[in-house]
Design a protein around this motif. Structure first.
Motif, short mmCIF file in Angstrom:
data_model
loop_
_atom_site.label_atom_id
_atom_site.label_comp_id
_atom_site.label_asym_id
_atom_site.label_seq_id
_atom_site.Cartn_x
_atom_site.Cartn_y
_atom_site.Cartn_z
N GLY A 1 -3.68 -2.96 -3.92
CA GLY A 1 -2.87 -3.14 -2.72
C GLY A 1 -3.28 -2.29 -1.54
O GLY A 1 -2.68 -2.37 -0.48
N LEU A 2 -4.30 -1.43 -1.73
CA LEU A 2 -4.73 -0.59 -0.61
C LEU A 2 -5.87 -1.27 0.15
O LEU A 2 -6.65 -2.04 -0.42
CB LEU A 2 -5.21 0.77 -1.13
CG LEU A 2 -4.15 1.64 -1.80
CD1 LEU A 2 -4.77 2.93 -2.30
CD2 LEU A 2 -3.03 1.95 -0.82
N ASP A 3 -5.96 -0.96 1.44
CA ASP A 3 -7.08 -1.49 2.22
C ASP A 3 -8.30 -0.58 2.00
O ASP A 3 -8.20 0.46 1.36
CB ASP A 3 -6.68 -1.57 3.70
CG ASP A 3 -6.26 -0.22 4.25
OD1 ASP A 3 -6.72 0.81 3.73
OD2 ASP A 3 -5.46 -0.20 5.20
N PRO A 4 -9.47 -0.97 2.50
CA PRO A 4 -10.68 -0.18 2.22
C PRO A 4 -10.55 1.29 2.62
O PRO A 4 -11.06 2.17 1.91
CB PRO A 4 -11.74 -0.87 3.06
CG PRO A 4 -11.27 -2.27 3.16
CD PRO A 4 -9.77 -2.21 3.21
N GLU B 1 -9.70 6.87 0.66
CA GLU B 1 -8.84 8.05 0.71
C GLU B 1 -8.41 8.48 -0.69
O GLU B 1 -8.48 9.65 -1.06
CB GLU B 1 -7.58 7.67 1.48
CG GLU B 1 -7.17 8.56 2.61
CD GLU B 1 -5.93 7.95 3.23
OE1 GLU B 1 -4.85 8.46 2.96
OE2 GLU B 1 -6.04 6.95 3.97
N ILE B 2 -7.95 7.49 -1.47
CA ILE B 2 -7.47 7.79 -2.82
C ILE B 2 -8.63 8.25 -3.70
O ILE B 2 -8.50 9.17 -4.51
CB ILE B 2 -6.76 6.56 -3.42
CG1 ILE B 2 -5.52 6.22 -2.62
CG2 ILE B 2 -6.39 6.81 -4.88
CD1 ILE B 2 -4.56 7.37 -2.37
N ARG B 3 -9.78 7.61 -3.51
CA ARG B 3 -10.95 8.00 -4.29
C ARG B 3 -11.29 9.47 -4.00
O ARG B 3 -11.54 10.26 -4.91
CB ARG B 3 -12.13 7.10 -3.94
CG ARG B 3 -13.27 7.21 -4.93
CD ARG B 3 -14.55 6.65 -4.33
NE ARG B 3 -14.36 5.30 -3.83
CZ ARG B 3 -14.92 4.85 -2.70
NH1 ARG B 3 -15.68 5.63 -1.96
NH2 ARG B 3 -14.71 3.61 -2.31
N ASP B 4 -11.28 9.82 -2.73
CA ASP B 4 -11.58 11.22 -2.34
C ASP B 4 -10.54 12.16 -2.94
O ASP B 4 -10.87 13.24 -3.43
CB ASP B 4 -11.61 11.36 -0.82
CG ASP B 4 -12.82 10.65 -0.22
OD1 ASP B 4 -13.73 10.28 -1.02
OD2 ASP B 4 -12.85 10.44 1.00
N GLY C 1 0.82 -1.21 0.00
CA GLY C 1 0.00 0.00 0.00
C GLY C 1 0.85 1.26 0.00
O GLY C 1 0.54 2.24 -0.68
N MET C 2 1.95 1.23 0.75
CA MET C 2 2.84 2.40 0.79
C MET C 2 3.48 2.64 -0.56
O MET C 2 3.64 3.77 -1.01
CB MET C 2 3.92 2.21 1.86
CG MET C 2 3.42 2.35 3.28
SD MET C 2 4.73 1.92 4.45
CE MET C 2 5.69 3.44 4.43
N ARG C 3 3.86 1.53 -1.24
CA ARG C 3 4.44 1.69 -2.57
C ARG C 3 3.44 2.30 -3.53
O ARG C 3 3.77 3.15 -4.36
CB ARG C 3 4.86 0.32 -3.12
CG ARG C 3 6.11 -0.21 -2.51
CD ARG C 3 6.31 -1.65 -2.92
NE ARG C 3 7.14 -2.30 -1.92
CZ ARG C 3 8.29 -2.90 -2.21
NH1 ARG C 3 8.70 -2.96 -3.46
NH2 ARG C 3 9.00 -3.45 -1.28
#
Lengths: 318, 269
Positions: A163-166, A171-174, A137-139
């Motif tokens: 690779g991101l959690d929900p 967060e990325i969607r926002d 997720g960090m990558r």
């Protein structure tokens, strides 16, 4: 923003991308959907000048690609087939190298821009550990930070929430929605329908190299002409609406009808208690499954000879 | 972009480990030599080693002769093979090209970084071996004689060592260009490096083979040891000139091939 005409790419005898006419307008949040191996990643690589088309034209921000891609790319932020970084360096050092490698901006604002990009993707407090010690997720966040380094006019993101959690996905969607509101056009590819449904205003669906559907999300999610009603008096409602109730399941009814307000008024006027009225809509999933076949990761016995086109060495995983 | 490539080279632990090994081998040889006082007979390989026992100031030249046939070209093959294929296998190649870094510019930057690496390697080998040579062996920098027996002043010796360093560095460029070319062909740095090493070994074997006499003058390693001529008096320039010319041809051909291949390549990594 992006226009392609008859865009086609052959690897050997197989058309990986086949006659694609893509149209992404400025301000769109465009979701590119399709099963594995449908050509999404190859299409994206061609838009960015990494892979050369066999046939067809590409225009990005008014300039022909790949001919003028050097003028296009400085205004594009991209994530293609997963993030990549030098594992022995820290995230900050990686971003500094990326920034120094291309026309990113003046050197004296570099560390400020890097800090800003890291903040945006939620890595603001990251320490100096090497990237090889990062989680998946960090990558992914670091890859997004690299794409955001120079405030792009166009973001091209291949599977951005991989690779991101929900929480990270939301967060990325926002973040993407926020950037889009601020004027950035977003083109993202995904095989997660829900992700595209929640974020995108337009979708394109790829299947075996062809763009089989290109439409606004609202049009795809048009009403089906049925209304779902929940009522403790479902039995009386069925009698009242004789013939127009397609299904009754306990206190739930599926009614052929297009005007929910009129239906509700009529039921209430007859003294029926209505707990819930809902317009049934086509789902994005229906629309996508209607025009696609299973992805290349599924190889059925009867289909094997038919499917050779997608089982090639450069299977795009997008 | 060149600065970025140099920075990447400098921050890579592998760079310093390989340079360390490069300097370590001559030191190891020096220690054995100092311990046993058993030098090769004059005229035997490696060059100059016989003279080192009596004058440590010649050890830098001996060190160059030790690392040149194998260690240095292997390091160059690995660095060159890694140049593009390494970025491809790490996935960073596509992001470099998307910054955007022009493909030609990337190739040039990789080449320059490789040249800097070779020069650094040669300089470090000469510097460490000079220190080691002066400390382990009886040294008379003022009384060095050339291979031809003429006395050389310390200035003359210094100039010739610098010239030899440059010649050795240039000699590596042919292998480097081959490795760089293979590096644009493959997405595997290992495959590219092995390919360059195969070319190197082939050349080394054919050079010693009388039956291959007709191709010998065109092999990239044929004139590798011509820098020893710099320590003769008068200096016979013939082999040195030929060596430089051959390296120039290899570099031109393989760089052109690398460029032609890379500039038109689909980046699928």
């Amino acid at each position: 923003m992006i226009t392609t005409t008859d865009l086609t790419k052959y690897y050997g005898p197989n058309a990986v991308v086949d006659g694609v006419d893509l149209q992404v307008s400025a301000g769109d949040r465009f979701g590119l959907l399709g099963p594995n191996g449908s050509g999404k990643t190859t299409l994206i690589r061609m838009l960015l000048g990494l892979v050369y088309a066999t046939r067809g034209e590409i225009t990005v921000m008014g300039r022909p690609v790949p001919k003028r891609v050097a003028h296009v790319l400085p205004r594009v932020g991209a994530l293609v087939e997963g993030p990549a970084a030098y594992g022995h360096l820290s995230g900050r050092r990686n971003l500094a190298l990326a920034d120094a490698a291309g026309p990113g901006g003046p050197r004296r604002t570099r560390s400020a821009r890097i800090a800003d990009a890291l903040d945006r993707v939620g890595l603001g407090g990251v320490d100096d550990r090497p990237v090889k010690a990062y989680s998946l997720g960090m990558r992914q966040r670091l890859g997004l930070a690299a794409a955001l380094l120079r405030s792009p006019a166009l973001l091209v993101l291949d599977e951005p929430t991989n690779g991101l959690d929900p929480f990270g996905i939301r967060e990325i969607r926002d973040l993407l929605a926020e950037l889009n509101v601020a004027g950035t056009t977003v083109l993202l590819s995904s095989h997660l329908l829900s992700e595209v449904e929640l974020l995108c205003t337009r979708v394109g669906v790829m299947d075996r190299g062809r763009l089989v559907l290109q439409s606004g999300v609202d049009e795809l999610r048009r009403p089906t002409g049925r209304i779902l009603v929940t009522s403790p008096d479902a039995e009386r409602a069925e009698a009242l609406l004789d013939g127009r109730v397609e299904v009754r399941d306990g206190d739930r009814l599926v009614i052929r009808e297009t005007d929910p307000a009129a239906l509700n008024a009529r039921l209430v006027a007859e003294g029926l208690r209505v707990a819930e009225v809902q317009v049934e809509r086509h789902t994005l999933e229906d629309a996508v499954l209607e025009v696609t076949r299973p992805g290349s990761d599924r190889v059925d016995r009867s289909e094997r000879t038919d499917r050779v086109d997608t089982v090639d060495g450069h299977d795009d995983r997008g | 972009m060149i600065a970025v490539e140099l920075l990447k080279l400098a921050r890579r632990p592998r760079t310093w480990v390989s340079l360390g090994l490069l300097c370590g081998l001559p030191i190891l040889v020096a220690v054995f030599l100092w311990w046993t006082k058993l030098g090769p007979k004059p005229g035997e390989q490696p060059a100059f080693l016989a003279a080192v026992l009596s004058n440590g100031a010649l050890f830098p030249a001996a060190a160059l002769a030790i690392v040149l046939p194998l260690f240095l070209p292997v390091a160059v093959a690995v660095i060159g093979g890694d140049a593009v294929a390494g970025e491809a296998s790490a996935g960073t190649l596509r992001y470099l090209l998307l910054r955007p870094v022009g493909r030609t510019r990337l190739l040039v930057a990789k080449l320059v970084a490789m040249v800097v690496y070779v020069l650094t390697g040669v300089v470090l080998v000469v510097a460490t071996s000079l220190v080691v040579g002066l400390n382990l062996f009886p040294s008379e920098p003022t009384a060095v004689t050339s291979v031809s027996g003429v006395a050389l002043t310390p200035q003359q010796l210094a100039v010739r060592i610098v010239a030899a360093m440059l010649y050795v560095a240039v000699s590596m460029l042919g292998v480097g260009a081959i490795a760089l070319f293979l590096s644009t062909m493959s997405d595997s740095p290992l495959a590219a490096a092995l390919g360059a090493l195969a070319a190197l070994v082939t050349s080394q074997v054919l050079v010693t083979l009388d039956a291959a006499g007709s191709v010998r003058p065109y092999l990239p390693t044929r004139y590798w040891l011509a820098w020893i001529d710099l320590f003769r008096d008068p200096i016979p320039w013939r082999d040195i000139d030929r060596g430089l010319a051959i390296q120039a041809v290899y570099v031109a051909v393989f760089l052109a091939a690398a460029w032609a291949n890379f500039a038109s390549k689909d980046i699928k990594s």
